[in-house]
Scaffold this active site. Structure first.
Site, PDB file in Angstrom:
ATOM      1  N   THR A  13       0.871  -1.176   0.000  1.00 16.66           N
ATOM      2  CA  THR A  13       0.000   0.000   0.000  1.00 16.66           C
ATOM      3  C   THR A  13       0.911   1.231   0.000  1.00 16.66           C
ATOM      4  OG1 THR A  13      -0.011   0.251   2.405  1.00 16.66           O
ATOM      5  CG2 THR A  13      -1.698  -1.212   1.448  1.00 16.66           C
TER       6      THR A  13
ATOM      7  N   TYR B  99      -9.778   2.573  13.666  1.00 17.66           N
ATOM      8  CA  TYR B  99      -8.519   1.817  13.664  1.00 17.66           C
ATOM      9  C   TYR B  99      -8.437   0.904  14.887  1.00 17.66           C
ATOM     10  CZ  TYR B  99      -3.646   0.793  14.803  1.00 17.66           C
ATOM     11  OH  TYR B  99      -2.486   0.154  15.187  1.00 17.66           O
TER      12      TYR B  99
ATOM     13  N   LYS C  12      -8.451  -3.198  15.253  1.00 18.42           N
ATOM     14  CA  LYS C  12      -7.363  -3.977  15.867  1.00 18.42           C
ATOM     15  C   LYS C  12      -7.905  -4.804  17.043  1.00 18.42           C
ATOM     16  CE  LYS C  12      -3.497  -4.023  15.040  1.00 18.42           C
ATOM     17  NZ  LYS C  12      -2.678  -4.813  14.072  1.00 18.42           N
TER      18      LYS C  12
ATOM     19  N   THR D  23      -1.831  -3.310  19.226  1.00 17.01           N
ATOM     20  CA  THR D  23      -1.570  -1.956  19.715  1.00 17.01           C
ATOM     21  C   THR D  23      -2.171  -1.726  21.096  1.00 17.01           C
ATOM     22  OG1 THR D  23      -2.124   0.358  19.283  1.00 17.01           O
ATOM     23  CG2 THR D  23      -3.645  -1.258  18.413  1.00 17.01           C
ATOM     24  N   ASP D  24      -1.607  -0.750  21.812  1.00 13.16           N
ATOM     25  CA  ASP D  24      -2.189  -0.381  23.115  1.00 13.16           C
ATOM     26  C   ASP D  24      -3.515   0.366  22.954  1.00 13.16           C
ATOM     27  OD1 ASP D  24      -1.198   2.043  22.139  1.00 13.16           O
ATOM     28  OD2 ASP D  24      -0.007   2.521  23.911  1.00 13.16           O
ATOM     29  N   GLU D  25      -3.811   0.828  21.714  1.00 13.72           N
ATOM     30  CA  GLU D  25      -5.035   1.621  21.514  1.00 13.72           C
ATOM     31  C   GLU D  25      -6.295   0.803  21.764  1.00 13.72           C
ATOM     32  OE1 GLU D  25      -5.188   4.239  18.202  1.00 13.72           O
ATOM     33  OE2 GLU D  25      -3.097   4.819  18.404  1.00 13.72           O
TER      34      GLU D  25
ATOM     35  N   ALA E  98     -10.729  -0.028  16.957  1.00 24.63           N
ATOM     36  CA  ALA E  98     -11.807  -1.029  17.006  1.00 24.63           C
ATOM     37  C   ALA E  98     -11.491  -2.202  16.075  1.00 24.63           C
ATOM     38  CB  ALA E  98     -13.137  -0.387  16.626  1.00 24.63           C
TER      39      ALA E  98
END
Ligand code: NAD
Ligand code: DAU
Length: 349
Positions: free
Chosen positions: A37, A155, A159, A130-132, A157
């Site tokens: 990408t 993003y 992950k 990720t920590d998100e 959600a």
């Protein structure tokens, strides 16, 4: 392990993982699967291109037929799954491509591993997350491995969904999996839409430095090569079905980090003190902007002995020097589709 599939190996973190593994494990073949990408660039891997234990396959993780054929043909001992759409702002503009790549793509890979790994005792599906997924913290506290999931952006959600699928394949099919959730990475080869490379590049070109909201959101920064080392440690020593948090114990408010960059770059560019900071421009906040991330990486340290190796000031210095020396790389990766996105961003603010 004889053969490892790395997905997303042409991206920022993936290229550091590929480089580490190709150089460290001469008897292990690393297959880099990437659809290339805007964020994936084979230039990131020029130094490993000719090595006999490295090969590149261009392909899409959401293409079930292609992925099935790959797993049928190749006998991978492990998958290190990094391929993803990774930029929060893009996920706000185009959420479905994040659902497609991050959720469907992960499901397609898991399913191929389930179907084609007949004997799983020496296999491992390593999912890089990720920590998100944990959401947002107040002034104090840290995310641990048992913090409930509470994602806020498309993003995070997507992950979080992919993490749940990985856990579901462990619980339901006994697929050997491990997950790590890491904080913000920084270092060379990061696409210049993310905070640090974007600011460095804009300072060089005396362009506005867009700080979202008041700039008081907090992120925990980790040197990308330390993340790659953590992945190596977890791949070889992590316990099946477990999650490991990875972080730098290195929290910064966005505005403070931008001021620090400006001070360092004034010196490097022989500018008068305070000149770069004049470029700081407060812009509309990111919708659903998480206030603070902070990772507690104690489990990884206590159980597997990993800790960050590099001081932030040293890592930042090396990062800035890399971008200053690689203007051509920035020009090359920011040509084409990225330019359109970049100008749209500014129209919308
Ligand atoms: P990146 O955007 O730099 O790279 C992503 C790579 O995935 C690119 O090479 C891209 O071409 C490839 N890719 C995208 N869609 C694909 C598809 N459908 N099929 C095959 N390849 C595809 O991302 P990054 O920052 O290196 O992040 C890598 C992984 O680490 C992601 O899963 C991300 O969620 C996770 N992560 C990133 C950070 C960070 O700070 N950057 C922190 C924690 C976790
Ligand atoms: O925490 C791990 C995550 O870190 C990864 O999972 C993501 O893939 C990665 O992109 C990163 O997400 P962030 O949203 O934290 O990173 P970003 O560099 O986009 O933004 C960092 C902070 O800086 C955030 O609070 C938003 C702010 N920001 C960002 C940009 C691009 C600005 O103020 N201005 C900007 O122009």
């Amino acid at each position: 392990m004889k053969k490892i599939l790395v997905t997303g190996g042409a991206g920022f973190i993936g290229s550091h993982v590929v480089r580490l593994f190709v150089n460290k494990y001469a008897d292990c073949h690393i297959v880099n699967l990437d659809v290339l990408t805007y964020a994936g660039n084979l230039e990131n891997l020029k130094d490993v291109e000719g090595k006999s234990n490295y090969s590149f396959v261009k392909g899409d993780i959401t293409d079930e037929i292609f992925i099935d054929q790959l797993f049928e043909k190749e006998s991978f001992d492990a998958v290190i799954h990094l391929a993803a759409e990774s930029h929060v702002d893009r996920s706000i503009m185009d959420p479905l491509s994040f659902v497609k790549t991050n959720v469907l793509g992960t499901a397609v890979l898991l399913n191929a591993a389930r179907k084609y790994w007949k004997e799983t005792s020496n296999k491992l599906f390593y999912h890089v997350s990720t920590d998100e997924v944990y959401g947002s913290l107040g002034e104090s506290g840290f995310f641990t491995e048992t913090t409930p999931y509470d994602p806020h952006s498309p993003y995070s959600a997507s992950k979080a969904s992919s993490d749940h699928l990985v856990k579901a394949y462990y619980d339901t099919y006994g697929l050997p999996v491990v997950i790590s959730n890491c904080s913000n990475n920084y270092g060379s080869h990061q696409f210049p839409e993310k905070l640090l490379p974007l600011m460095i590049n804009n300072i060089v070109h005396s362009k506005p430095l867009p700080v979202y909201g008041k700039g008081d959101n907090v992120r925990d920064w980790l040197w990308v090569e330390d993340h790659a080392r953590a992945i190596d440690v977890i791949l070889h020593q992590g316990k099946l079905g477990e999650t490991y948090n990875i972080g730098g114990f290195n929290e910064w408010k966005n505005l403070d980090i931008v001021h620090l960059l400006c001070r360092i770059m004034d010196k490097k560019l022989n500018r008068a003190a305070g000149e770069s900071a004049k470029l700081i421009t407060f812009v509309k906040d990111r919708p659903g902007h998480d206030k603070r991330y902070a990772i507690d990486a104690t489990k990884l340290n206590k159980e597997l002995g990993w800790k960050p190796s590099l001081q932030f000031e040293e890592g930042l210095d090396r990062t800035i020097d890399w971008y200053l020396a690689n203007g051509e790389w920035i020009d090359s990766v920011t040509s084409g589709a990225y330019k359109e996105y970049y100008s749209n961003q500014y129209v919308s603010r």
